[in-house]
Structure formats: C-alpha cells, structure tokens
Design an enzyme around this catalytic site. Sequence first.
Site, short mmCIF file in Angstrom:
data_model
loop_
_atom_site.label_atom_id
_atom_site.label_comp_id
_atom_site.label_asym_id
_atom_site.label_seq_id
_atom_site.Cartn_x
_atom_site.Cartn_y
_atom_site.Cartn_z
N LEU A 256 0.84 -1.19 0.00
CA LEU A 256 0.00 0.00 0.00
C LEU A 256 0.87 1.25 0.00
O LEU A 256 1.83 1.34 0.77
CB LEU A 256 -0.91 0.02 1.24
CG LEU A 256 -1.88 -1.16 1.38
CD1 LEU A 256 -2.39 -1.27 2.80
CD2 LEU A 256 -3.03 -1.01 0.40
N CYS A 342 -0.10 -1.53 -10.64
CA CYS A 342 -0.37 -0.13 -10.27
C CYS A 342 -0.99 0.63 -11.44
O CYS A 342 -0.43 0.65 -12.54
CB CYS A 342 0.91 0.56 -9.81
SG CYS A 342 0.61 2.24 -9.21
#
Length: 615
Positions: A256, A342
């Site tokens: 994260l 991502c």
Amino acid sequence: MTIPEKRLAEEEEKEVKKANTDTFTKGIAGIKPEFVVKSDSISNFVNYNDDEAEGGDRNGPEEKGGNKKNNKKNRGQNKKRDLKQHKGSIRLCPSLMDPNSDRQCVSKLGKECKFSHDINEYLQSKPEDIDGICPVYQALGYCPSGLKCRWLKSHYNKEINELIQDVEKYNIVQKLNYEVNKIDNGIKYDLQKKKYNYELAEPIIKFIDSLVNTEDNNKLKQEERKDNESEYHESKFKSAEKKKINLKNAKIVSPLTTVGNLPYRRLMKTLGADVTYSEMVLSKELSMGHNPEWALPRAHSSEYPGFGVQIAAARHWSAAKACEVLYKQCNSISEINLNCGCPIDLLYKSGQGSALMDQPSRLLRILRSMNLTSGDIPVTVKLRTGVKENKNTALNLVKRVLEEGNVAAITLHGRSRQQRYAKEADWKYIEEVGKVVKDYNENQLENKDLTDIQPTYFVGNGDVFSHVDWYNGISLQGVDSVMAARGALIKPWIFEEVEAQQYLDKSVSERLDIYKNFANFAIEHWGSDEYGVNLSRRFMCEFISFTHRYIPIGIMERLPPKLNERPPKWIGRNEMETLLGSGDYKDWIKITEMFLGKAGDEFQFIPKHKSNSYE
C-alpha cells in the site's frame, strides 16, 4: 410443473426481488433507522477516492443529484498538498542532544558550528511537553531523541542535566524490538556516485540484452548473442535453492502506498497478519541510491520472516540492479515482488506497473533478470486482470509466466487498470486463472520429485472486507490465499475476524487502543522530537482517512458489509463512536491529539481527497 404454475412461480420470484430492491438502495450501506441522520442534504454522502491506497491521481466519481457546481468543488484529489513539517526555530547542537554522551561539537575540529549551544534557551523555546511517558523510552528504556523529546520530563533530570536510562531494559529489548534492512551510508554513496560493483547484474543484463532481437542489425545481434553466451553461462537458481515461502491460507496485507508504512505494517502483525509488503519501491531510483526509496525496504524485526519488498520497473536492467543490491544489503527479505498492477498514470506512462500487462515479453525479461540477481530471495509478481475493461489478458500472461518458471507466487487483483475501483472485483475470473496455476502445479509434481519442486502459490485480491469474503476466496479452485488491501486499512482487525470466523463488534476503547499502538509505533519509527511527532501525526491522519469509513457492526441493518457501499450520514452508539466515523479531517487531528498531544499551529495536514476538506 405446468405452464401456469411456472408463470406463477416467476411472478412470485419477481415480487421477492422487488421487495428486496425496495428494502435498500444499491450502493448504499444498510444502517439501522435509529442511527441514520435524517437529512436530504447531499453532504450526507462521503465521496471516497479508493485509488488513494495505490497512490492514484484520478478524480473520484461525481455524486448524482444536487448542485453540480458545488459537487465539482468537493470531488477529486488535493494534488498540490504541502506536507512538509516544521523543524523548530532554535536548533540545538547535536553534541548537546544527549548530555550523557561524549559526542563532540564540530567546532572542536576547527569547523564552524551552525547550531545553538544554549541548552536553557533551547528548552524554553520548545513547546510544552506532552503529558505521559515517552513511548520510545517506555519501549526501549532509552530515548535517542534526547533533549528534543516532546515527552522529555518523563526521562530527564533537569537539576543535574542528565537523561534517565534503563540500561538493563535497553540491552534486553533491543534484541527483540529493532528495525532491519538499513543500508550502510558508504554503500549508498557508491550507488549515488555509480561506483557500486554489480557483479551479478552486469553480466546478466548483457546476456539478456543479447536475447532481445530487433529488426535493425539482426545479424549483428545474433553475433553479439553468441559472444555473450560464450562469456556468460547462465546458472539459474533452482527453486530448491531459493528461500521457501508458504502462502497457503496466509493472512496477507497488500502493498500500500503512503499508508502501508512501517508502523502500520507492525500494527497489522500484532493484529494477526502473516505477510506484509513494503510500499512500492522504484527500482531505478533505488539503484541510484535515492534516500526516499531506501527508506521503503526498512521493516520491523517482527515482520520477518514474511516481509516482501515490492518494486516497480520498466526495464530488466533496473530490476536486475535493484534485486542485486537488495539481496546483498538487506538480510531480512522473504520475497521480492514485481508490481504489474499499479494503475496510476505516472507509472503507466513510464512503462511500469500495469503497463507491463501489455508488454508480456518485457515483463518476462524483467522477471528472468530478477530471478538471476536476487540470490536466494524468491521472486513473485502481482497482476491485474488486464489493462482495458472487458479485455482480460491475465490468463494467457500467467500461462507464459508459469512456463518460464521464474516466480514463487502470483497475485491477481480482480480488476483491470481501466476499471480502477469502479466495479466489484471479478472473482470468477480469479478462479479461472487459479485453475491454470493449480493444473501447472499438479503437472510439475508428476514430472519431478517432491523434494525438488516448490509450488507456485496463487493469491486472489479484491474487495476483501470480512471473514466471509476471505473464506469465500480461499474456497475457490487454485486460490491458495487472499490478500486484503482497503479492507485491512478500513478495518485493521480483519484478520482477527478471519481467525475467529465471525464479525467482531469492536468497542470504542478497543479501537482507541489500536490507534494508541499505531501512535507509539510511529513515534518509535520517526522519533519523539517535534519533527517526528508531526510526521507521526500526519501519517496517523492518513491512516484515519481510511479507518473513519468503518461502520460499526452493531448499527448495521444487514451483513456482510461491502467495500463499495457508501453509508448515509450516521451517528454512533456514543459520542466517541460518532467522532471515529467523522469524515472531517479536523476531527482526525483531534483523534491524534489523544495520543500525540495538541497539534501546534505549525502542523500541516491537507487530506488527500477533497470530500474530506470542509473549509
């Protein structure tokens, strides 16, 4: 069943569906009526941007209805937020920070000292000490911040100008409570000056370069390849020579951005997590010795084994160099994970993250180079279903990755890049890919001795918000475990629920204890001085920007809770529960003041998402 009976059954089914639809509105979380604030104002709904966890830069969806002009002001991200923290007007000489040490000022070496040497003036200029015992001193028996500590009176004898130390406790605790993967400054200097000796990466980069065929000078490329093959004989690590990982039914916290920092991961380990990952590290910048990147692989000793470093790379050469230096300089890494999921534009346009989903040959070269330079550290990869919506490519890509045999585990997030968080994760497709991995593992066992082969683990990811979601995930064919991302941010005790196999209606005091632990871990990591406290407060606010979204089980009308459901404005069972659910960042700062003292006028925090900015 006769035709009339069939029609009657269909009509009854329609009535049931209609009744269920009338009971609740799709996308709106069910709150018991007595806890719902009666108001027609559009401000009852908080417009979250779920890309925050992955560092996204996309504006959030516009609310339906209401004044569109006002809605536009209250959506998207605060992209230009300044989060630099104040360092204090009077800066005391480092030689005086710890009166117990024999550190000398640089002036004794004939150099000019730019800091203050008046201890009394410095102490008078400091903000008033925070009440209570210094978290660092309490944990370690010693506070490295010395006179800068904001809890100084808890471990300082002013009369004799001496810091109080519990030497016995310090000698015991430092063996258990410490940070790992710190790089030596000399190594970092060599990286910055391009003097680092990449004895593994350089020949491998040259070898893989020779395998890349281009239309131009193809004959020359073939000649170069022959020369390189004669110079470099590939000695690929067998899976048995890599460190073994076991992700079967493991409780995994996703990598994260921003919120996946060391104190948060350490907190998650206390709440039942088995595996944690660093924030995403840019491989090129890491190999160039950039300080911000080298802060990311650092971990707490409690995280290892089970700590993975995630890297982003656009080319095999940067991945190879990053893996070699991580392998040689960091001794507490269980796996190196390649980010191929991502979605943010900054990474995608540079060929990193989810851009690799459309470049399978490049992705395979990167994985191959990582495997050959990471020593005994296994390599894993995280993927999305694809780049474009309704055009899944992960299944064929996974087949190619398995054929190469270069990865110890594959994680699949059940959304495409284009979808971001707009739709629910596709767990049917995750299972479809899982079956491919399962078949591969079974074929491997048939062809090789059990002692020579490690299975390739397959992990599902997406919309895991309760023990129900977690167990539904691992029940699917080929899925070895399930990774939690937003679910572990909004509800940090999610793995306690998984262990208990039931919902846990955490009390306010239990939730405050979680914040307290995070605050203490943050102070230990960033320091107990004013700068460290402000950094801890900032990251605690980032953490609360997710936890405030938790709706207490006791006030919910229906279960299970869903990540993509948004609640109407609600009040808790007491004032503190209501405060913990506030979407106003000013209330988040109030919560931090319970553990970090009153925020000074110089403290700056701008929420990442505009819907939390009630200016």
